[in-house]
Design a protein around this motif. Structure first.
Motif, mmCIF file in Angstrom:
data_model
loop_
_atom_site.group_PDB
_atom_site.id
_atom_site.type_symbol
_atom_site.label_atom_id
_atom_site.label_comp_id
_atom_site.label_asym_id
_atom_site.label_seq_id
_atom_site.Cartn_x
_atom_site.Cartn_y
_atom_site.Cartn_z
ATOM 1 N N TRP A 99 0.854 -1.188 0.000
ATOM 2 C CA TRP A 99 0.000 0.000 0.000
ATOM 3 C C TRP A 99 0.887 1.233 0.000
ATOM 4 N N LYS A 101 0.880 4.801 0.508
ATOM 5 C CA LYS A 101 -0.047 5.659 1.232
ATOM 6 C C LYS A 101 0.447 7.100 1.234
ATOM 7 N N ASP A 142 -10.060 3.199 3.060
ATOM 8 C CA ASP A 142 -9.026 2.891 4.047
ATOM 9 C C ASP A 142 -9.134 1.456 4.582
ATOM 10 N N ARG A 146 -6.228 -1.387 4.096
ATOM 11 C CA ARG A 146 -5.646 -2.049 5.277
ATOM 12 C C ARG A 146 -5.789 -3.564 5.193
ATOM 13 N N THR A 152 2.821 -1.454 4.271
ATOM 14 C CA THR A 152 2.386 -0.084 4.005
ATOM 15 C C THR A 152 3.609 0.823 3.962
#
Length: 175
Positions: A99, A101, A142, A146, A152
């Motif tokens: 991810w 982010k 989100d 997750r 991440t």
């Protein structure tokens, strides 16, 4: 680890990171949005205009299913690919899911700096404010990001080279 999937919101750096990450690993790479457009023979904006988001998500699901059955590949997934439960499960089964982010302000700056975004990608909410749209969709997505992510990486203030190095270090530490 023979397949790596990059996830994150539009503008998070998936397409920018995919090529150098793949090169470091000796893999091929593919941008899922490019593949969707190739398969459909039209831009994402045209797909949305003609069949709406449900039609686009059908095509996206089919393309992701095909891409996730590959090997020696880095996939830059579309920002909403994680919305499908089966796709998320297949991503996790195929290999690491990373991810990328970033906060809404960084995303907007990157989106605005991408000359192809306006012509290729539709607005996804009825909001008049780009910031409001990004914040709304980030909040909605989100939990899905997750759920899918095995790693991440915060991308704010980092170069592509730094992000790739951080990913490689984390993957090597896990193997």
């Amino acid at each position: 680890m023979s397949l790596i999937t990059l996830i994150g919101y539009r503008g998070s750096g998936k397409s920018s990171v995919a090529a150098p990450l793949a090169e470091q690993r000796g893999y091929n790479w593919i941008d899922a949005d490019d593949e969707i457009e190739r398969v459909a023979g039209k831009t994402i904006a045209e797909i949305f205009a003609e069949g709406g988001e449900p039609h686009f998500r059908q095509i996206e699901r089919s393309v992701m299913q095909q891409l996730l059955s590959g090997d020696q590949r880095v996939i830059a997934a579309g920002g909403g690919a994680i919305l499908n439960d089966q796709t998320r499960a297949e991503m996790k089964q195929a290999g690491p899911v990373i991810w990328l982010k970033a906060d809404a302000a960084d995303l907007i700056q990157r989106i605005d700096g991408d000359s192809t975004t306006g012509s290729r990608r539709p607005a996804l909410t009825a909001s008049n404010s780009q910031l409001e749209e990004v914040e709304t969709l980030l909040a909605q997505r989100d939990p899905f990001y997750r759920d899918a992510a095995t790693l991440t990486i915060e991308t704010g203030g980092k170069t592509v080279t730094e992000i790739v190095a951080e990913i490689i270090a984390a993957l090597d530490a896990d193997s």
